[in-house]
Scaffold this motif. Structure first.
Motif, mmCIF file in Angstrom:
data_model
loop_
_atom_site.group_PDB
_atom_site.id
_atom_site.type_symbol
_atom_site.label_atom_id
_atom_site.label_comp_id
_atom_site.label_asym_id
_atom_site.label_seq_id
_atom_site.Cartn_x
_atom_site.Cartn_y
_atom_site.Cartn_z
ATOM 1 N N PRO A 59 -4.599 -7.523 -1.129
ATOM 2 C CA PRO A 59 -3.222 -7.236 -0.733
ATOM 3 C C PRO A 59 -2.365 -8.500 -0.777
ATOM 4 C CG PRO A 59 -4.781 -6.338 0.866
ATOM 5 C CD PRO A 59 -5.575 -7.143 -0.106
ATOM 6 N N LEU A 60 -1.116 -8.387 -1.222
ATOM 7 C CA LEU A 60 -0.213 -9.534 -1.246
ATOM 8 C C LEU A 60 0.422 -9.692 0.128
ATOM 9 C CD1 LEU A 60 1.628 -8.723 -4.607
ATOM 10 C CD2 LEU A 60 -0.211 -10.386 -4.257
ATOM 11 N N VAL A 61 0.883 -10.901 0.393
ATOM 12 C CA VAL A 61 1.643 -11.106 1.632
ATOM 13 C C VAL A 61 3.037 -10.534 1.412
ATOM 14 C CG1 VAL A 61 2.576 -12.814 3.234
ATOM 15 C CG2 VAL A 61 0.358 -13.200 2.122
ATOM 16 N N LEU A 62 3.406 -9.582 2.251
ATOM 17 C CA LEU A 62 4.671 -8.875 2.025
ATOM 18 C C LEU A 62 5.870 -9.702 2.458
ATOM 19 C CD1 LEU A 62 3.759 -5.263 3.238
ATOM 20 C CD2 LEU A 62 3.535 -6.268 0.956
ATOM 21 N N ASP A 63 7.001 -9.478 1.793
ATOM 22 C CA ASP A 63 8.226 -10.115 2.268
ATOM 23 C C ASP A 63 8.811 -9.272 3.409
ATOM 24 O OD1 ASP A 63 9.690 -8.006 1.203
ATOM 25 O OD2 ASP A 63 10.249 -9.094 -0.619
ATOM 26 N N ALA A 64 9.940 -9.735 3.947
ATOM 27 C CA ALA A 64 10.466 -9.083 5.156
ATOM 28 C C ALA A 64 10.822 -7.620 4.912
ATOM 29 C CB ALA A 64 11.695 -9.849 5.659
ATOM 30 N N GLU A 65 11.452 -7.344 3.764
ATOM 31 C CA GLU A 65 11.854 -5.959 3.472
ATOM 32 C C GLU A 65 10.638 -5.047 3.334
ATOM 33 O OE1 GLU A 65 14.162 -6.133 -0.098
ATOM 34 O OE2 GLU A 65 15.904 -7.013 0.903
ATOM 35 N N GLN A 66 9.638 -5.550 2.610
ATOM 36 C CA GLN A 66 8.412 -4.759 2.415
ATOM 37 C C GLN A 66 7.719 -4.511 3.752
ATOM 38 O OE1 GLN A 66 6.679 -7.505 -0.445
ATOM 39 N NE2 GLN A 66 6.576 -5.886 -1.992
ATOM 40 N N THR A 67 7.680 -5.547 4.585
ATOM 41 C CA THR A 67 7.008 -5.438 5.882
ATOM 42 C C THR A 67 7.651 -4.340 6.729
ATOM 43 O OG1 THR A 67 6.576 -7.788 5.781
ATOM 44 C CG2 THR A 67 6.276 -6.737 7.916
ATOM 45 N N GLY A 88 14.317 1.215 -3.292
ATOM 46 C CA GLY A 88 14.090 -0.206 -3.568
ATOM 47 C C GLY A 88 14.488 -0.511 -4.997
ATOM 48 N N VAL A 89 15.283 -1.551 -5.188
ATOM 49 C CA VAL A 89 15.728 -1.877 -6.543
ATOM 50 C C VAL A 89 14.511 -2.175 -7.419
ATOM 51 C CG1 VAL A 89 17.964 -2.741 -5.811
ATOM 52 C CG2 VAL A 89 16.021 -4.328 -5.980
ATOM 53 N N THR A 90 14.691 -2.108 -8.722
ATOM 54 C CA THR A 90 13.580 -2.394 -9.626
ATOM 55 C C THR A 90 13.097 -3.815 -9.356
ATOM 56 O OG1 THR A 90 15.337 -2.823 -11.208
ATOM 57 C CG2 THR A 90 14.015 -0.869 -11.576
ATOM 58 N N GLY A 91 11.789 -3.953 -9.170
ATOM 59 C CA GLY A 91 11.244 -5.279 -8.911
ATOM 60 C C GLY A 91 11.257 -5.659 -7.440
ATOM 61 N N SER A 92 11.554 -4.700 -6.572
ATOM 62 C CA SER A 92 11.573 -5.030 -5.143
ATOM 63 C C SER A 92 10.176 -4.955 -4.534
ATOM 64 C CB SER A 92 12.521 -4.075 -4.395
ATOM 65 O OG SER A 92 12.105 -2.734 -4.568
ATOM 66 N N GLY A 93 9.205 -4.506 -5.310
ATOM 67 C CA GLY A 93 7.832 -4.480 -4.816
ATOM 68 C C GLY A 93 7.439 -3.182 -4.126
ATOM 69 N N LYS A 94 7.922 -2.068 -4.641
ATOM 70 C CA LYS A 94 7.591 -0.771 -4.038
ATOM 71 C C LYS A 94 6.096 -0.469 -4.180
ATOM 72 C CE LYS A 94 10.779 1.463 -6.469
ATOM 73 N NZ LYS A 94 11.597 0.346 -7.003
ATOM 74 N N THR A 95 5.557 -0.779 -5.366
ATOM 75 C CA THR A 95 4.157 -0.439 -5.611
ATOM 76 C C THR A 95 3.228 -1.129 -4.606
ATOM 77 O OG1 THR A 95 4.753 -0.267 -7.937
ATOM 78 C CG2 THR A 95 2.417 -0.236 -7.416
ATOM 79 N N GLU A 96 3.556 -2.366 -4.254
ATOM 80 C CA GLU A 96 2.728 -3.068 -3.276
ATOM 81 C C GLU A 96 2.796 -2.363 -1.911
ATOM 82 O OE1 GLU A 96 0.617 -5.415 -3.965
ATOM 83 O OE2 GLU A 96 -0.038 -5.629 -1.883
ATOM 84 N N GLU A 106 -4.550 1.169 -13.362
ATOM 85 C CA GLU A 106 -5.399 0.026 -13.055
ATOM 86 C C GLU A 106 -4.959 -0.696 -11.783
ATOM 87 O OE1 GLU A 106 -6.705 -2.214 -16.561
ATOM 88 O OE2 GLU A 106 -6.634 -3.956 -15.241
ATOM 89 N N ARG A 107 -3.646 -0.727 -11.539
ATOM 90 C CA ARG A 107 -3.178 -1.380 -10.319
ATOM 91 C C ARG A 107 -3.776 -0.712 -9.089
ATOM 92 N NH1 ARG A 107 3.239 -2.731 -10.331
ATOM 93 N NH2 ARG A 107 2.882 -3.934 -8.430
ATOM 94 N N PHE A 108 -3.939 0.602 -9.151
ATOM 95 C CA PHE A 108 -4.497 1.331 -8.013
ATOM 96 C C PHE A 108 -6.013 1.206 -7.966
ATOM 97 C CE2 PHE A 108 -0.263 2.877 -8.376
ATOM 98 C CZ PHE A 108 0.119 3.176 -7.086
ATOM 99 N N GLY A 153 15.828 -9.613 -17.046
ATOM 100 C CA GLY A 153 15.735 -10.698 -16.089
ATOM 101 C C GLY A 153 14.672 -10.521 -15.047
ATOM 102 N N ARG A 154 13.494 -10.045 -15.453
ATOM 103 C CA ARG A 154 12.422 -9.892 -14.470
ATOM 104 C C ARG A 154 11.580 -11.142 -14.388
ATOM 105 N NH1 ARG A 154 11.127 -3.809 -13.237
ATOM 106 N NH2 ARG A 154 9.651 -4.916 -11.977
ATOM 107 N N GLY A 155 11.837 -12.091 -15.281
ATOM 108 C CA GLY A 155 11.133 -13.365 -15.219
ATOM 109 C C GLY A 155 11.999 -14.409 -14.533
#
Ligand code: ADP
Ligand code: ZN
Length: 766
Positions: A191-199, A249-257, A288-290, A622-624
């Motif tokens: 598991p990744l360390v979540l940011d404030a929004e994800q938490t 959540g905007v694209t790239g906001s980390g919904k999958t995590e 595969e992510r799952f 601009g995802r990089g």
């Protein structure tokens, strides 16, 4: 006890059968049975158990078919709800709930011979050198399929049999599963360390799960209740337990995590999860992510995958894995919502706004709405995720049916791309004609090529040109079966209908007998033309087109994406195929060639769709590390859908759009039932439509606030040789209307060559 049985042969009702004493222990809801039907025996599925039957002289069930209940009683109740709400026959609903591969059990388990090493009692028998070698290969692994052993030890089955005779190995038929991803190497992830929004989002979801689990344990009334009586049908959004979330959540906001960690929480509580993703997003990478997260550790479980490309055998295996509880996580497209996961802790519907969740044939269910209903019935938490939620779901957060969770910034605070709208009316004036590329977009592409960054160009129309016209007499090449013009496909040098697939040769002169003008014109543009123009403008660039014409095979699609990922391609041109979910770090420019295309659809959702599409496409840039830039070319640059998308102003767009829908009494303020009549005879279908309207008026007497529009020709008047007329019903009380319609349909007599389709909550109005 009497069993109520739905038959596999299509009949719009259920039949009662006696359960003979010797079968009493085996027959329950969901059991498949052989029953006498007239002179024949047919297969059916027990959908209810009742004490009394209104009928006399009941016949008895002959025998039970297959293993006990592949489908859980609760999923069967769901099928019942679908039949009621979407106004279709019970056996039609059942057909979706139980996929054919499972219903028919034609393809059983694939059996293989398995070899295991064993220790014979007493002294170890003497072996030849060859036998010793084979045994050593086996012992290194402990056990393996016979076929593999023979190959690995370069021996024969005969030699292995000798070892068996000596008691050193056992050979037995073992059930093996077909794993479509068997050859993949999966590296576990933590598991990744979540940011404030994800938490915050995860916290709300897990808290609701804990609460739901407590309710389940204490048996809160209504949650585990018996089959809902037909009169108690709820609408899909009447969520009483507030355990449904809209994760915006905007694209790239980390919904999958967030999904992954919510699933982990469900597993820790001993419950399983279903993850729905649109078919097109169900790529090996997604799966595969799952799998990777749950491939090791204390929460290890199999992940079952359900999608339409599985073979019947694979589908069968996946179902059994789920039913036996070995796969606690199911990931799949629309129909995975019926997976027999039990107990079910969590349902995730990713990209909840996607129209592919709606089934376009009976039963015409919407998997997102079924998810909400199933969640409520099974006390599971439902998370609907999207960067561009549907107006319906957004509205449900305003009226308190769902809880809104927002993740407005990207992980690592990456900036949203700058969106520039290009007024194509001006570009057209400059160039004396309509160019495909505005000077601004051309310049931007040039820059990207110089800097070795990548570009994605988007146009939601395939083919070369959308019609073939004669400028002299006005002739337009039409499909003989449908009321649409034929699209020119240059690569195959043919005309094709995008509705029915009809193809025709390209005429060299105008086919009108009196005209014969050789100067035929290709009007409108598709991806093929964009690609061609691009090749002329940038001869050195490596360009790849991606649409369903080129990407017929899954491998082509995968290879093209792979090439793009490793930088073998500079510019990707495509249809909506490239709009969704793809993540490429080096894409810094996205161009939308013709944003107006989806705006002018005869559909009250045209604005919503355009806003969603633009936002999704823009999300590819601009995802990089380098900031992204988006050019939106439009002839109506000031349309609110385009302007709000430009400013990434979700709330602004949704609030304005809601006002418009409220004024016109469109969803989400009402629900729609679309009645479409079809016949090859236009007069007959018109006449029948008028008749149907009076019948509907009679059937709906007393229903408040019902709006009946039509009959009118469908936007696509003729499709596949059938003329189509529509009546659109709008009501704030859909369950009541569905019931009235069902009663009407049961007795309605239509002319033989006219058919009627009822679509409740349609997403496609054409
Ligand atoms: P979304 O589904 O919202 O578009 P993803 O879940 O795909 O976003 O996340 C985008 C990227 O950010 C992925 O590469 C993911 O691994 C990464 N990511 C997500 N959450 C975190 C986090 N908390 N810390 C670091 N990286 C993260
Ligand atoms: Zn056609």
């Amino acid at each position: 006890m009497i069993a109520r049985v739905t038959l596999e042969i299509a009949l719009r009702k259920e039949f009662d059968y006696l359960i003979p004493p010797e079968l009493v222990d085996q027959v329950t809801i969901g059991t498949r049975v052989k029953i006498p039907f007239g002179p024949r025996q047919v297969t059916g599925c027990v959908t209810a158990l009742v004490e009394h039957s209104p009928h006399t002289n009941l016949r008895a069930i002959v025998r039970v078919v297959g293993e006990p209940s592949l489908v859980t009683p609760r999923v069967l109740e769901l099928a019942r709800w679908i039949a009621d709400y979407y106004c279709c026959a019970p056996e039609v609903a059942l057909r979706s709930v139980l996929p054919e591969a499972v219903r028919k059990e034609k393809s059983g388990w694939r059996e293989r011979l398995f070899v295991r090493s064993a220790t014979p009692p007493g002294e170890r028998p003497k072996l030849t050198a060859r036998q010793e070698e084979v045994l050593a290969v086996l012992q290194a692994r402990g056990e393996m399929p016979l076929q593999e052993l023979v190959a690995a030890a370069e021996t024969t089955a005969e030699t292995v049999r000798r070892l068996e005779d000596k008691g050193l190995v056992t050979v037995a038929a073992e059930v093996s599963e077909r794993d479509p991803y068997a050859n993949e190497q999966i590296l576990p992830t933590a598991p990744l360390v979540l940011d404030a929004e994800q938490t915050r989002a995860l916290g709300a979801i897990t808290a609701a799960m804990d609460k739901a689990a407590m309710n389940a344990n204490t048996g809160t009334p209504g949650v585990l209740a018996a089959p809902t009586a037909p009169g108690a049908t709820a609408s899909p959004t009447e969520s009483s337990s507030a355990a449904a979330f809209l994760l915006h959540g905007v694209t790239g906001s980390g919904k999958t995590e967030v999904y992954l960690q919510a699933i982990a929480h469900a597993l820790e509580r001993g419950r399983g999860a279903i993850v729905l993703v649109p078919e097109i997003a169900l790529t090996p990478q997604t799966v595969e992510r799952f799998k990777a997260r749950f491939s090791s550790g204390p929460l290890r479980t199999l992940v079952a995958v359900l999608h339409s490309h599985l073979s019947a055998g694979e589908r069968h295996d996946e179902w059994h894995k789920i039913r036996q509880g070995r796969a606690r996580i199911v990931i799949g497209a629309r129909s995975a919502i019926f997976a027999p996961v039990e107990p079910l802790g969590l349902i995730i519907v990713d990209e909840e706004h996607e129209h592919s969740y709606k089934q376009e044939e009976a039963p015409r269910y919407h998997a997102r709405d079924v998810a909400v209903v199933r969640g409520r019935r099974e006390n599971s938490v439902v998370v609907l995720g999207s960067a561009t939620p549907s107006l319906e779901s957004y509205y449900n957060t305003k009226n308190g049916k769902y809880t809104l969770l927002e993740m407005p910034t990207r992980v690592d605070s990456k900036k949203m791309p700058v969106v520039r709208v290009v007024d194509m009316r001006q570009a057209a004036r400059l160039e004396k004609g309509v160019p495909i590329f505005s000077p601004q977009l051309k310049e931007a592409i040039t820059q990207r090529l110089e800097r070795a960054e990548q570009t994605m160009l988007f146009l939601n129309r395939r083919g070369y040109s959308s019609s073939l016209q004669c400028p002299k007499c006005g002739y337009v090449a039409q499909c003989p079966n449908c009321s649409v013009s034929l699209t020119f496909h240059r690569r195959d040098d043919k005309l094709a209908c995008h509705v029915c697939g009809h193809t025709a040769k390209v005429p060299s002169v105008c086919p009108e007998a009196k005209c014969r003008n050789p100067a035929i014109r290709y009007a409108g543009m598709g991806t093929e033309r964009v690609e061609e123009t691009l090749t002329k403008l940038f001869p050195k660039a490596r360009i790849q087109r991606m649409d369903s014409d080129l990407m017929k095979r899954k491998d082509d699609y995968r290879r093209a994406l792979g090439d793009f990922k490793i930088g073998k391609i500079d510019i990707l041109v495509g249809t909506q195929m490239i709009a969704k979910g793809l993540h490429f770090e080096n894409v810094t420019l996205v161009g939308v060639i013709y944003a107006d295309l989806s705006l002018h659809m005869p559909d009250f959702r045209a604005g919503e769709r355009t806003f969603q599409l633009l936002t999704q496409v823009a999300g590819r840039a601009g995802r990089g590390d380098i900031e992204g830039e988006v050019f939106v070319q439009a002839f109506t640059p000031f349309h609110p859908a385009i302007q709000f998308a430009r400013r990434h102003d979700f709330a602004g767009f949704y609030d304005q759009e809601l006002e418009f829908r409220a004024q016109l009494k469109y969803p989400p303020f009402t629900r729609v039932a679309l009645l479409t009549l079809k016949s090859r005879n236009e007069e007959k279908v018109q006449f029948t439509a008028d008749f149907l309207k009076t019948e509907v008026e009679k059937a709906a007497v007393g229903l408040k606030d019902l709006i009946i529009a039509g009959p009118a020709p469908a936007p696509l008047l003729r499709a596949e040789t059938f003329y189509r007329y529509q009546i659109m019903l709008r009501t704030p009380q859909m369950p009541q209307l569905s019931r009235r319609l069902a009663t009407l349909l049961a007795t309605l007599k239509l002319p033989d060559d006219v058919t009627l389709a009822v679509d409740v909550d349609p997403v496609n109005l054409a």
